[in-house]
Design a protein around this motif. Structure first.
Motif, short mmCIF file in Angstrom:
data_model
loop_
_atom_site.label_atom_id
_atom_site.label_comp_id
_atom_site.label_asym_id
_atom_site.label_seq_id
_atom_site.Cartn_x
_atom_site.Cartn_y
_atom_site.Cartn_z
N ASN A 1 0.82 -1.21 0.00
CA ASN A 1 0.00 0.00 0.00
C ASN A 1 0.85 1.26 0.00
O ASN A 1 0.56 2.23 -0.69
N VAL A 2 1.93 1.25 0.77
CA VAL A 2 2.82 2.41 0.81
C VAL A 2 3.53 2.59 -0.52
O VAL A 2 3.64 3.70 -1.04
N VAL A 3 3.99 1.50 -1.12
CA VAL A 3 4.66 1.57 -2.42
C VAL A 3 3.70 2.12 -3.47
O VAL A 3 4.05 3.00 -4.26
N TYR A 4 2.46 1.62 -3.49
CA TYR A 4 1.48 2.12 -4.45
C TYR A 4 1.19 3.60 -4.22
O TYR A 4 0.99 4.35 -5.18
N SER A 5 1.18 4.04 -2.98
CA SER A 5 0.97 5.46 -2.68
C SER A 5 2.09 6.31 -3.27
O SER A 5 1.84 7.40 -3.81
N VAL A 6 3.32 5.83 -3.18
CA VAL A 6 4.46 6.54 -3.77
C VAL A 6 4.32 6.60 -5.28
O VAL A 6 4.54 7.64 -5.90
N ILE A 7 3.91 5.50 -5.89
CA ILE A 7 3.74 5.46 -7.35
C ILE A 7 2.66 6.44 -7.79
O ILE A 7 2.84 7.21 -8.74
N ILE A 8 1.54 6.43 -7.11
CA ILE A 8 0.43 7.33 -7.46
C ILE A 8 0.82 8.79 -7.28
O ILE A 8 0.44 9.65 -8.08
N ALA A 9 1.61 9.09 -6.26
CA ALA A 9 1.99 10.47 -5.96
C ALA A 9 3.07 11.01 -6.90
O ALA A 9 3.26 12.22 -6.98
N SER A 10 3.76 10.15 -7.61
CA SER A 10 4.86 10.60 -8.46
C SER A 10 4.44 10.61 -9.93
O SER A 10 4.08 9.56 -10.48
N PRO A 11 4.54 11.76 -10.58
CA PRO A 11 4.20 11.81 -12.01
C PRO A 11 5.23 11.10 -12.89
O PRO A 11 4.95 10.82 -14.05
N ASN A 12 6.40 10.80 -12.36
CA ASN A 12 7.46 10.15 -13.14
C ASN A 12 7.42 8.63 -13.06
O ASN A 12 8.19 7.96 -13.73
N ILE A 13 6.54 8.07 -12.22
CA ILE A 13 6.47 6.62 -12.05
C ILE A 13 5.10 6.14 -12.52
O ILE A 13 4.07 6.63 -12.06
N LYS A 14 5.11 5.16 -13.41
CA LYS A 14 3.86 4.58 -13.92
C LYS A 14 3.95 3.06 -13.83
O LYS A 14 4.97 2.47 -14.15
N GLN A 15 2.85 2.44 -13.41
CA GLN A 15 2.80 0.98 -13.40
C GLN A 15 2.46 0.49 -14.80
O GLN A 15 1.63 1.08 -15.49
N ASP A 16 3.10 -0.59 -15.22
CA ASP A 16 2.81 -1.20 -16.51
C ASP A 16 1.35 -1.65 -16.51
O ASP A 16 0.86 -2.20 -15.52
N THR A 17 0.64 -1.41 -17.60
CA THR A 17 -0.77 -1.78 -17.68
C THR A 17 -0.99 -3.23 -18.09
O THR A 17 -2.05 -3.78 -17.90
N LEU A 18 0.03 -3.87 -18.66
CA LEU A 18 -0.06 -5.28 -19.04
C LEU A 18 0.07 -6.14 -17.78
O LEU A 18 1.07 -6.07 -17.07
N ARG A 19 -0.95 -6.93 -17.49
CA ARG A 19 -0.90 -7.80 -16.32
C ARG A 19 -0.41 -9.17 -16.76
O ARG A 19 -0.96 -9.79 -17.66
N ASP A 20 0.66 -9.63 -16.13
CA ASP A 20 1.21 -10.94 -16.40
C ASP A 20 1.91 -11.43 -15.14
O ASP A 20 1.74 -10.86 -14.06
N TYR A 21 2.72 -12.45 -15.27
CA TYR A 21 3.40 -13.03 -14.11
C TYR A 21 4.25 -12.00 -13.37
O TYR A 21 4.30 -11.99 -12.16
N TYR A 22 4.92 -11.12 -14.12
CA TYR A 22 5.79 -10.12 -13.50
C TYR A 22 5.11 -8.79 -13.26
O TYR A 22 5.76 -7.78 -13.03
N ASN A 23 3.80 -8.77 -13.31
CA ASN A 23 3.04 -7.57 -12.96
C ASN A 23 1.66 -8.01 -12.50
O ASN A 23 0.65 -7.70 -13.11
N ASN A 24 1.64 -8.75 -11.41
CA ASN A 24 0.40 -9.36 -10.95
C ASN A 24 -0.19 -8.71 -9.69
O ASN A 24 -1.16 -9.20 -9.14
N ASP A 25 0.42 -7.62 -9.23
CA ASP A 25 -0.04 -6.89 -8.05
C ASP A 25 0.00 -7.71 -6.76
O ASP A 25 -0.51 -7.29 -5.74
#
Length: 119
Positions: A40-64
């Protein structure tokens, strides 16, 4: 805790660009908190930073759950990182621990920089 984790996330990213390591052990940080709280804290950092984006493709290495793939961009620089979350219980009281590490790091040319293959 969020400020400390922000600094840790930045340190993970910087160390992943500078060093050679193996999958899941480029650099890791452990916390005496459940994995869900760390995530949750990591996701908060990602959401708060305009320079960090999560990959939209969901797969084994991006499964949340275990892995999270992000892109960090600044003018002239764009790198992708796969972050791994891990959790376990330890001790008589089964204290919950979690860790975060960089599993992979790639530059804009999709060259794997985490393994020392150049940028």
């Amino acid at each position: 805790m969020m400020q400390s984790l922000s600094v840790t996330l930045l340190a993970l990213i910087i160390s992943g660009c500078m060093g050679v390591g193996s999958h899941g052990s480029i650099e890791a940080y452990q916390y005496a908190v459940p994995k869900s709280k760390l995530q949750n804290v990591v996701y908060s950092v990602i959401i708060a930073s305009p320079n960090i984006k999560q990959d939209t493709l969901r797969d084994y290495y991006n499964n949340d759950s275990v892995y999270l793939t992000i892109q960090i961009s600044e003018p002239g620089i764009s790198n992708n990182y796969t972050i791994r979350f891990y959790d376990w219980k330890q001790g008589v009281d089964s204290t919950e621990y979690s860790s975060i590490s960089i599993a992979y790091a790639f530059n804009k040319n999709i060259k794997e920089v985490a393994w020392g293959m150049g940028v």
